[in-house]
Design an enzyme around this catalytic site. Structure first.
Site, PDB file in Angstrom:
ATOM      1  N   GLY A  69       0.816  -1.217   0.000  1.00 44.05           N
ATOM      2  CA  GLY A  69       0.000   0.000   0.000  1.00 44.05           C
ATOM      3  C   GLY A  69       0.843   1.258   0.000  1.00 44.05           C
ATOM      4  O   GLY A  69       1.280   1.721   1.064  1.00 44.05           O
ATOM      5  N   SER A 108      -3.242  -3.564  -4.861  1.00 43.96           N
ATOM      6  CA  SER A 108      -3.627  -4.818  -5.529  1.00 43.96           C
ATOM      7  C   SER A 108      -3.526  -6.009  -4.579  1.00 43.96           C
ATOM      8  O   SER A 108      -2.659  -6.037  -3.702  1.00 43.96           O
ATOM      9  CB  SER A 108      -2.759  -5.024  -6.763  1.00 43.96           C
ATOM     10  OG  SER A 108      -2.922  -3.907  -7.616  1.00 43.96           O
ATOM     11  N   GLU A 162      11.113  -4.959  -7.800  1.00 38.57           N
ATOM     12  CA  GLU A 162       9.809  -4.910  -8.464  1.00 38.57           C
ATOM     13  C   GLU A 162       9.952  -4.500  -9.929  1.00 38.57           C
ATOM     14  O   GLU A 162       9.381  -5.117 -10.822  1.00 38.57           O
ATOM     15  CB  GLU A 162       8.913  -3.908  -7.734  1.00 38.57           C
ATOM     16  CG  GLU A 162       7.528  -3.776  -8.321  1.00 38.57           C
ATOM     17  CD  GLU A 162       6.679  -2.782  -7.525  1.00 38.57           C
ATOM     18  OE1 GLU A 162       5.661  -3.197  -6.983  1.00 38.57           O
ATOM     19  OE2 GLU A 162       7.046  -1.596  -7.451  1.00 38.57           O
TER      20      GLU A 162
HETATM   21  C1  LIG Z   1      -4.091  -1.969 -11.975  1.00 38.15           C
HETATM   22  C2  LIG Z   1      -3.213  -1.179 -11.082  1.00 38.15           C
HETATM   23  C3  LIG Z   1      -2.565  -1.808 -10.029  1.00 38.15           C
HETATM   24  C4  LIG Z   1      -1.785  -1.066  -9.139  1.00 38.15           C
HETATM   25  N1  LIG Z   1      -1.236  -1.700  -8.034  1.00 38.15           N
HETATM   26  C5  LIG Z   1      -0.661  -0.934  -7.074  1.00 38.15           C
HETATM   27  C6  LIG Z   1      -0.269  -1.519  -5.819  1.00 38.15           C
HETATM   28  O1  LIG Z   1      -0.412  -2.731  -5.608  1.00 38.15           O
HETATM   29  N2  LIG Z   1       0.218  -0.711  -4.859  1.00 38.15           N
HETATM   30  C7  LIG Z   1       0.368   0.632  -5.044  1.00 38.15           C
HETATM   31  O2  LIG Z   1       0.821   1.306  -4.123  1.00 38.15           O
HETATM   32  N3  LIG Z   1       0.030   1.218  -6.215  1.00 38.15           N
HETATM   33  C8  LIG Z   1      -0.491   0.476  -7.222  1.00 38.15           C
HETATM   34  N4  LIG Z   1      -0.887   1.051  -8.417  1.00 38.15           N
HETATM   35  C9  LIG Z   1      -0.763   2.496  -8.565  1.00 38.15           C
HETATM   36  C10 LIG Z   1       0.263   2.928  -9.593  1.00 38.15           C
HETATM   37  O3  LIG Z   1       1.547   2.721  -9.058  1.00 38.15           O
HETATM   38  C11 LIG Z   1      -0.051   4.401  -9.929  1.00 38.15           C
HETATM   39  O4  LIG Z   1      -1.264   4.423 -10.672  1.00 38.15           O
HETATM   40  C12 LIG Z   1       1.053   5.037 -10.696  1.00 38.15           C
HETATM   41  O5  LIG Z   1       2.208   5.127  -9.896  1.00 38.15           O
HETATM   42  C13 LIG Z   1       0.666   6.451 -11.173  1.00 38.15           C
HETATM   43  O6  LIG Z   1       0.082   7.196 -10.133  1.00 38.15           O
HETATM   44  P1  LIG Z   1      -1.323   7.941 -10.373  1.00 38.15           P
HETATM   45  O7  LIG Z   1      -2.271   6.941 -10.922  1.00 38.15           O
HETATM   46  O8  LIG Z   1      -1.724   8.667  -9.180  1.00 38.15           O
HETATM   47  O9  LIG Z   1      -1.013   8.978 -11.548  1.00 38.15           O
HETATM   48  P2  LIG Z   1      -0.529  10.486 -11.398  1.00 38.15           P
HETATM   49  O10 LIG Z   1       0.612  10.593 -10.472  1.00 38.15           O
HETATM   50  O11 LIG Z   1      -1.712  11.342 -11.165  1.00 38.15           O
HETATM   51  O12 LIG Z   1       0.022  10.748 -12.885  1.00 38.15           O
HETATM   52  C14 LIG Z   1      -0.882  10.868 -13.988  1.00 38.15           C
HETATM   53  C15 LIG Z   1      -0.049  11.074 -15.256  1.00 38.15           C
HETATM   54  O13 LIG Z   1       0.759  12.235 -15.125  1.00 38.15           O
HETATM   55  C16 LIG Z   1       2.121  11.894 -15.335  1.00 38.15           C
HETATM   56  N5  LIG Z   1       2.953  12.709 -14.415  1.00 38.15           N
HETATM   57  C17 LIG Z   1       2.731  12.957 -13.103  1.00 38.15           C
HETATM   58  N6  LIG Z   1       3.712  13.727 -12.608  1.00 38.15           N
HETATM   59  C18 LIG Z   1       4.587  13.950 -13.625  1.00 38.15           C
HETATM   60  C19 LIG Z   1       5.832  14.669 -13.747  1.00 38.15           C
HETATM   61  N7  LIG Z   1       6.367  15.301 -12.701  1.00 38.15           N
HETATM   62  N8  LIG Z   1       6.448  14.662 -14.939  1.00 38.15           N
HETATM   63  C20 LIG Z   1       5.904  14.038 -16.003  1.00 38.15           C
HETATM   64  N9  LIG Z   1       4.745  13.346 -15.952  1.00 38.15           N
HETATM   65  C21 LIG Z   1       4.097  13.303 -14.789  1.00 38.15           C
HETATM   66  C22 LIG Z   1       2.267  10.418 -15.064  1.00 38.15           C
HETATM   67  O14 LIG Z   1       3.302   9.874 -15.846  1.00 38.15           O
HETATM   68  C23 LIG Z   1       0.896   9.893 -15.497  1.00 38.15           C
HETATM   69  O15 LIG Z   1       0.952   9.613 -16.882  1.00 38.15           O
HETATM   70  C24 LIG Z   1      -1.615   0.324  -9.356  1.00 38.15           C
HETATM   71  C25 LIG Z   1      -2.221   0.942 -10.453  1.00 38.15           C
HETATM   72  C26 LIG Z   1      -3.023   0.219 -11.304  1.00 38.15           C
HETATM   73  C27 LIG Z   1      -3.698   0.930 -12.447  1.00 38.15           C
END
Ligand SMILES: Cc1cc2nc3c(=O)[nH]c(=O)nc-3n(C[C@H](O)[C@H](O)[C@H](O)COP(=O)(O)OP(=O)(O)OC[C@H]3O[C@@H](n4cnc5c(N)ncnc54)[C@H](O)[C@@H]3O)c2cc1C
Length: 385
Positions: free
Chosen positions: A122, A156, A243
């Site tokens: 998490g 997840s 990872e």
């Molecule tokens: C199916 C699934 C399983 C997952 N499993 C886990 C899990 O088990 N544990 C866990 O902790 N997380 C998990 N995640 C979360 C995943 O790690 C995040 O979705 C991912 O790190 C992106 O974070 P966010 O979705 O908040 O996107 P955001 O941080 O909001 O980013 C949105 C977009 O903006 C871009 N962006 C943001 N900041 C910048 C920057 N400074 N420069 C350039 N581009 C930028 C990103 O590249 C992305 O394309 C999972 C996600 C999914 C979809």
């Protein structure tokens, strides 16, 4: 330099392939939209594949990330989805490297024999997103230990896990010199959490068992803390390198599956009196994807080799994940294109694998953030955040 494959690694690949034979594409297809592959995970656990990274003194196989990579790669190359079980392999690494002797003795043997599942990690929160140091989940010190409040998203397999590794703030952001300080890692026993932890499934475009986790007044004893209080960032960074290498391996497996499936179909399918694969418009994208997948596999191999020698591998682990996720997506598109309309038909599995492999451009870390890491930390360019 030696690019040969050891006998042991080759044997692992063959054995995993054989085990996956009991779970053909129809098995994975029929699980959709949201059934967890419990039978598959149990079979992998019973065969000992998921405890491969746990040292033998704690009941594991004592293998390295190189072998773990081969296992996950073969699962995905067989048409399956290693995401169902990959975290059981590596999340325990934080306990192994940062836990006390008592914590290792207590938890690792149970994780190794499969009686305890630790496959939820998490970190991500709805507000902070990729900006992990700005998480808002807080663990406050009490006389007995800690009390935790906050919310995680996309956690997840939390519903298929006994334990969850949790990142929380133990010192407010305003009181620390660097944003990476004041974060701590906890091992949460979900079976004992009661009403303090509510887990809700979060439906996504593929079958991934991801969830939202709401934490309100969760009481943890002091021995739930893994490593030093406030030093959690370091502890999760170690886990993140493993990872990234293992996710890259799933992408390599996916990429090989797409390339094999596409080249076979393109050789068999006859339109305009000849196999479609004789046309360079069909053949070259598949060949190009093959090159990209194999190049990514080499970077992955180097990252795993460095990791297993205990050498710094942050740059290589990140590059492996970046290149492999892009290569598998390239292969996915070449495969879909080669199949024409049939690429969209469920019975061909292309559209399922297409959805599954797309995830890795975004998770567990978005590729933009990997590019920023390479730009900032490896190439020394100005920081964007
Ligand atoms: C199916 C699934 C399983 C997952 N499993 C886990 C899990 O088990 N544990 C866990 O902790 N997380 C998990 N995640 C979360 C995943 O790690 C995040 O979705 C991912 O790190 C992106 O974070 P966010 O979705 O908040 O996107 P955001 O941080 O909001 O980013 C949105 C977009 O903006 C871009 N962006 C943001 N900041 C910048 C920057 N400074 N420069 C350039 N581009 C930028 C990103 O590249 C992305 O394309 C999972 C996600 C999914 C979809």
């Amino acid at each position: 330099m030696d690019f040969s494959t050891s006998r042991e690694l080759a044997d692992i690949r063959v054995a995993v392939r054989e085990a996956c034979g009991a779970f053909p594409p129809t098995y994975w297809r029929d699980l959709e939209p949201d059934r967890y592959p419990e039978e598959f995970v149990q079979a992998m656990t019973a065969a000992g594949w998921l405890s491969c990274l746990i040292p033998t003194e704690y009941g594991g196989a004592g293998l390295g990330v190189t072998e773990a990579s081969a296992i996950l790669e073969e699962i995905n190359a067989s048409g399956g989805n290693g995401a169902a079980c990959h975290a059981q392999m590596y999340v325990m690494g934080t306990i192994l490297r940062h836990g006390s002797d008592e914590q290792k003795r207590r938890w690792l043997p149970q994780i190794a024999d499969g009686s305890m599942r630790l496959q939820a990690f998490g970190i991500t929160e709805p507000t902070a997103g990729s900006d992990t140091t700005h998480i808002q989940t807080v663990a406050e010190r009490t006389a007995e230990g800690f009390v935790v409040r906050g919310q995680k998203v996309f956690t997840s397999r939390a519903l298929q896990s006994d334990l969850m590794l949790l990142l929380a703030r133990t010192a407010p952001l305003e009181t620390v010199d660097r944003s990476t300080e004041g974060l701590s890692v906890f091992l949460v026993d979900l079976r004992e959490a009661g009403d303090a932890v509510v887990i809700r499934p979060l439906a996504t475009m593929m079958n991934h068992a991801t969830t939202e986790v709401f934490i309100d007044g969760l009481r943890l004893s002091a021995d739930a803390l893994i490593g030093r209080e406030g030093a959690g960032w370091r502890a999760i960074l170690d886990a993140m390198n493993a990872e990234r290498i293992l996710i890259a391996s799933e992408c390599v497996g996916d990429g090989r599956w797409f390339v094999e499936k596409a080249s076979r179909y393109a050789s068999d399918r006859v339109v305009f009196g000849k196999p479609i694969g004789a046309n360079q418009g069909v053949q070259f994208p598949i060949a190009r994807a093959h090159g990209a997948v194999e190049a990514a596999a080499l970077v992955r191999d180097k990252a795993a080799w460095l990791f297993d020698r205990g050498e710094p591998c942050g740059a290589e682990a990140n590059m492996a994940k970046l290149l492999a996720s892009e290569a598998s997506w390239q292969a996915a598109n070449a495969c879909l294109d080669a199949h024409g309309g049939w690429g969209f038909a469920r019975d061909y599995d292309v559209e399922r694998k297409f959805r599954e492999t797309r995830l890795y451009m975004t998770a567990p870390v978005a590729n933009n953030l990997i590019l920023a890491h390479l730009g900032h930390h490896v190439l020394g360019m100005p920081r964007s955040y």
